[in-house]
Scaffold this active site. Structure first.
Site, PDB file in Angstrom:
ATOM      1  N   LYS A 104     -19.911 -85.865 -33.907  1.00 45.96           N
ATOM      2  CA  LYS A 104     -18.806 -86.657 -33.362  1.00 45.96           C
ATOM      3  C   LYS A 104     -17.575 -86.694 -34.265  1.00 45.96           C
ATOM      4  O   LYS A 104     -16.457 -86.851 -33.797  1.00 45.96           O
ATOM      5  CB  LYS A 104     -19.271 -88.084 -33.070  1.00 45.96           C
ATOM      6  CG  LYS A 104     -20.308 -88.110 -31.947  1.00 45.96           C
ATOM      7  CD  LYS A 104     -20.181 -89.321 -31.074  1.00 45.96           C
ATOM      8  CE  LYS A 104     -20.951 -89.160 -29.781  1.00 45.96           C
ATOM      9  NZ  LYS A 104     -22.415 -89.036 -29.986  1.00 45.96           N
ATOM     10  N   GLU A 126     -14.285 -96.341 -27.382  1.00 53.36           N
ATOM     11  CA  GLU A 126     -15.482 -96.953 -26.826  1.00 53.36           C
ATOM     12  C   GLU A 126     -16.668 -96.416 -27.620  1.00 53.36           C
ATOM     13  O   GLU A 126     -16.589 -95.359 -28.216  1.00 53.36           O
ATOM     14  CB  GLU A 126     -15.639 -96.554 -25.354  1.00 53.36           C
ATOM     15  CG  GLU A 126     -16.333 -95.199 -25.115  1.00 53.36           C
ATOM     16  CD  GLU A 126     -15.545 -93.981 -25.596  1.00 53.36           C
ATOM     17  OE1 GLU A 126     -14.314 -94.103 -25.775  1.00 53.36           O
ATOM     18  OE2 GLU A 126     -16.153 -92.909 -25.817  1.00 53.36           O
ATOM     19  N   SER A 393     -27.591 -81.761 -33.206  1.00 53.44           N
ATOM     20  CA  SER A 393     -26.327 -82.507 -33.088  1.00 53.44           C
ATOM     21  C   SER A 393     -26.212 -83.704 -34.029  1.00 53.44           C
ATOM     22  O   SER A 393     -25.110 -84.086 -34.404  1.00 53.44           O
ATOM     23  CB  SER A 393     -26.133 -82.965 -31.642  1.00 53.44           C
ATOM     24  OG  SER A 393     -27.236 -83.737 -31.200  1.00 53.44           O
TER      25      SER A 393
END
Ligand SMILES: *Cc1c(COP(=O)(O)O)cnc(C)c1O
Length: 418
Positions: A104, A126, A393
């Site tokens: 991310k 968010e 990930s």
């Protein structure tokens, strides 16, 4: 776990020009927003276009990805795991080694630099489980942005430690009490804030979702994953992988991993959705198993909804895959037969979580464990001359407590605050 059958795919020369000028990937994507969001999105689209043409933007992003986030990440041959499974050779792209624990940060850094360029002083975002919130809070601290994170009140309760981490980095975390008090409501609230404060505020959306230009912009910031993978895989093995597998929530880690390989028709690309407890309505988040075409939060795509078009409840053991819509680009490549989709259940993911931990000493995130679960099944079906590359990930530290709870460990500490 079943993979959808795909029609043979030839070549996809248009991949670098997608989406079209309206943000559409074939029938998917686009910009379905109220009028008040039209100008903010237009401004963002223009600013991003301009930044993309500016070599100094790219070089600053490159430096930040290296020095702050920890790129490039390694490609790792999982030797003991491969031996244990006894089939195809399994390689892991180590996005779990990045700063803040997952892919991310690639997107958070890219959008933060863009916000700086646009002269914005304030960032909002968010978050569901908190991973995107932590990445955003971290880059905001780094660049000195004022930062507000919207999070469902229920998610805040479940992820108290992540709330604390965001606040340590100086972010204000705002609980959202509406509806099911989870990610969908947090996105609504962030959009409301953005409309009101757009003059000085940028909204860092956390996945390859939402209205144009977010799906393609977020994808672009993650393309580095696949670019590095291609180079590293060729260096290590002299060939491209036979299969590439990634978990799919909104779809950002998967599309970033796959994009560089779309034209390589010999490489099978597989996205893995959350099969949850079962494929009954409300018990999973596999949009291609029971979803249908609809519009949610700015974007036309496959959505889990009931007959009246109301959004279904979703469930997954991994909060990061627990969303009713899938990124529009995935829907498009599924139609073309270029990306196949499978799903892994909560139990499959937990098994894969334990297997990687004890065979390799690498704790994967529970999201990641879904991709891994399907990869282990595929590896068994293939011979040792084949290779599979899994996008790892994120790391599983954040999930260790939840895993302990599921595994029935007693005497766990409790932490709650709002
Ligand atoms: C958020 C998250 C995901 C799901 O998001 P995508 O946009 O589909 O990548 C997957 N893995 C990890 C570790 C995450 O934190």
């Amino acid at each position: 776990m079943i993979s959808s059958t795909a029609v043979p795919f030839k070549t996809l020369t248009e991949k670098d020009s997608l989406p079209d000028q309206h943000g559409r990937f074939g029938p998917y994507g686009g910009s379905f927003v109220p009028e008040t969001l039209y100008y903010p999105l237009k401004e963002l689209e223009e600013a991003y276009k301009e930044a993309n043409l500016d070599p100094s933007f790219k070089s600053e992003l490159h430096d930040m990805l290296r020095e702050f986030a920890g790129r490039p990440t390694e490609l790792y041959f999982a030797e003991r795991l491969t031996k244990k499974i006894g089939g195809a050779r399994i390689y892991l792209k180590r996005e779990d080694l990045l700063h803040t624990g997952a892919h991310k940060i690639n997107n958070a850094l890219g959008q933060a630099l863009l916000a700086k360029r646009m002269g914005k002083a304030r960032i909002i975002a968010e978050t569901g489980a908190g991973q995107h919130g932590i990445a955003t809070a971290s880059v905001c601290a780094r660049f000195g942005f004022k930062c507000k994170i919207y999070m469902g009140a229920e998610d805040m309760r479940r992820q108290a430690l992540n709330v604390f981490k965001m606040r340590l980095s100086g972010a204000e975390v705002q609980g959202v009490e509406a509806g099911s008090k989870t990610l969908k409501e947090a996105i609504n609230e962030a959009m409301r804030d953005w409309v009101t404060n757009v003059r000085n505020t940028h909204y860092i959306l956390g996945s390859a979702l939402g209205s144009h230009p977010y799906p393609s912009m977020v994808r672009d910031f993650h393309k580095v994953i696949g670019q590095e993978t291609k180079k590293q895989f060729l260096e290590k093995t002299g060939k491209l992988p036979d299969e590439m597998i990634a978990c799919v929530g909104g779809g950002s880690n998967a599309i970033g991993f796959f994009h560089e390989f779309l034209d390589d028709s010999g490489v099978k690309l597989i996205g893995v959705e959350a099969g949850g407890k079962s494929l009954s309505e409300g018990e999973h988040a596999a949009r291609f198993e029971g979803g249908k075409l609809g519009i949610l939060q700015g974007c036309k795509t496959w959505i889990l909804q009931n007959r009246d078009g109301q959004i279904n409840q979703t469930h997954s053991v991994s909060a990061g895959l627990d969303y009713a819509a899938i990124g529009p680009e995935h829907a498009y490549y599924r139609d073309l037969g270029r990306i196949d989709f499978a799903h892994a259940s909560d139990n499959d993911a937990m098994d894969a979580f334990k297997t990687l931990s004890c065979e390799e000493g690498i704790l994967p995130a529970l999201e990641t464990s879904h991709g891994l679960a399907y990869a282990l099944q595929r590896a068994k079906e293939l011979s040792p001359t084949h290779t599979i590359c899994v996008n790892l990930s994120g790391r599983g530290d954040k999930d260790a407590m939840e895993a302990a709870r599921i595994m029935g460990v007693e005497g766990l500490p409790k932490m709650t605050f709002a």
